[in-house]
Scaffold this motif. Structure first.
Motif, short mmCIF file in Angstrom:
data_model
loop_
_atom_site.label_atom_id
_atom_site.label_comp_id
_atom_site.label_asym_id
_atom_site.label_seq_id
_atom_site.Cartn_x
_atom_site.Cartn_y
_atom_site.Cartn_z
N GLY A 18 40.97 13.27 -30.46
CA GLY A 18 40.68 13.86 -31.77
C GLY A 18 41.88 14.62 -32.31
N ASP A 38 35.39 24.37 -29.25
CA ASP A 38 36.43 25.32 -28.87
C ASP A 38 37.26 25.68 -30.11
N GLY A 91 33.06 14.09 -27.63
CA GLY A 91 32.40 13.36 -26.56
C GLY A 91 32.60 14.02 -25.21
N TYR A 154 26.75 7.50 -20.75
CA TYR A 154 27.91 7.28 -21.64
C TYR A 154 27.86 5.87 -22.22
N VAL A 187 42.41 6.18 -21.91
CA VAL A 187 43.52 6.97 -22.45
C VAL A 187 43.61 8.22 -21.58
N VAL A 192 39.37 11.85 -19.09
CA VAL A 192 39.65 10.82 -18.08
C VAL A 192 40.20 11.45 -16.80
#
Ligand code: NAD
Length: 259
Positions: A18, A38, A91, A154, A187, A192
């Motif tokens: 993002g 956040d 996400g 997911y 990514v 990840v």
């Protein structure tokens, strides 16, 4: 500049993919609302965009909170007068086999991706329909199109986002709204990095094997997709000049899942 003076909302933009899209949109001339749980992270992104000469605003937004999403979109319209592009990107991930998965972890993942995408879509469409139309974008995944073990909520949520994207393409057409879903392969982001040791433990293999034998196994060249790859596609889809491209899932993954 491909997005000059366009107003964009990106959720979950305080870091990771993002953030990369927010910074790329700003370089292309868009005014960017950086929304995240956040707020400090979102403000850092805004500071970086403004330091490079761009325009941005930070929004504290939990995408599962109806009021927070509606208030956030209202704040964008109050500041910049309209909303042209909205990317439902926030996400989370959870690693567990289905038979050990708690209902609360199932619900949490489904809620952030699916409830969040719905709430952002509804608030954005109300602005776009009242204005000159716009572009809805969703951050799906290769997991919008196929499954992997240990990621049932997911995978289910990302498939659900594909359905929402297609429904919005059908309903939005008469209002000048296009809707497309970006489907990245792996990514290297905190999302990840966190799951590499978790998958290694669950599968009983090393972290290197999780990368080479699980994550990148089906790519054509064993490479991770980059933040720049995904943000370039997000710019391309937002800037596409006609309704010829709508209701589509675009995979950016070094060849993992060819459709
Ligand atoms: P990340 O963990 O680096 O960033 C996610 C951001 O979303 C964080 O800033 C977090 O604070 C925010 N967030 C989480 N819950 C939220 C909520 N309820 N409301 C608002 N913000 C919230 O993750 P990322 O890798 O940058 O992932 C971004 C999106 O890309 C996700 O939808 C993810 O599923 C998708 N995606 C990631 C990959 C990958 O390999 N990294 C691949 C395909 C798709």
């Amino acid at each position: 500049m491909r997005l000059k003076d366009q107003v964009a909302l990106i959720t979950g933009a305080g870091r990771g993919i993002g953030r990369a899209v927010a910074e790329h949109y700003a370089r292309e001339g868009a005014k960017v609302a950086v929304a995240d749980l956040d707020l400090a992270g979102a403000q850092q992104v805004v500071d970086a965009i403004e330091a490079s000469g761009g325009s941005a605003m930070a929004l504290a937004m939990d995408v599962t909170d109806e009021k927070a999403v509606d208030d956030g979109v209202a704040a964008i319209v109050e500041r910049w007068g309209r909303l042209d592009i909205a990317l439902a990107n926030a996400g989370i991930q959870h690693i567990d086999p289905v038979h050990k998965l708690s209902f609360s972890n199932w619900s949490k993942v489904m809620s952030v991706h699916l409830d969040g995408a719905f709430l952002v879509t509804r608030a954005a469409l109300n602005q776009m329909y009242a204005g000159n139309g716009g572009t809805m974008l969703y951050m799906g995944s290769v997991h919008s199109l196929e499954a992997s073990p240990l990621k049932a909520p997911y995978v289910a949520a990302k498939h659900g986002m594909l359905g929402l994207c297609r429904a919005v393409a059908k309903e939005g057409a008469e209002h000048g709204v296009r809707s497309n879903i970006i489907c990245p392969g792996f990514v290297r982001t905190p999302l990840v990095d966190k799951q590499i040791p978790e998958q290694a433990k669950e599968l009983g293999i090393s972290e290197e094997e999780v990368i080479s034998k699980v994550m990148l196994k089906n790519t054509v060249d064993g490479k991770f997709t980059t933040l720049e790859d995904v943000s370039e596609l997000a710019v391309h889809l937002a800037a596409f000049p006609s309704a010829a491209m709508t209701g589509q899932s675009i995979v950016v993954s070094h060849g993992w899942h060819m459709q």
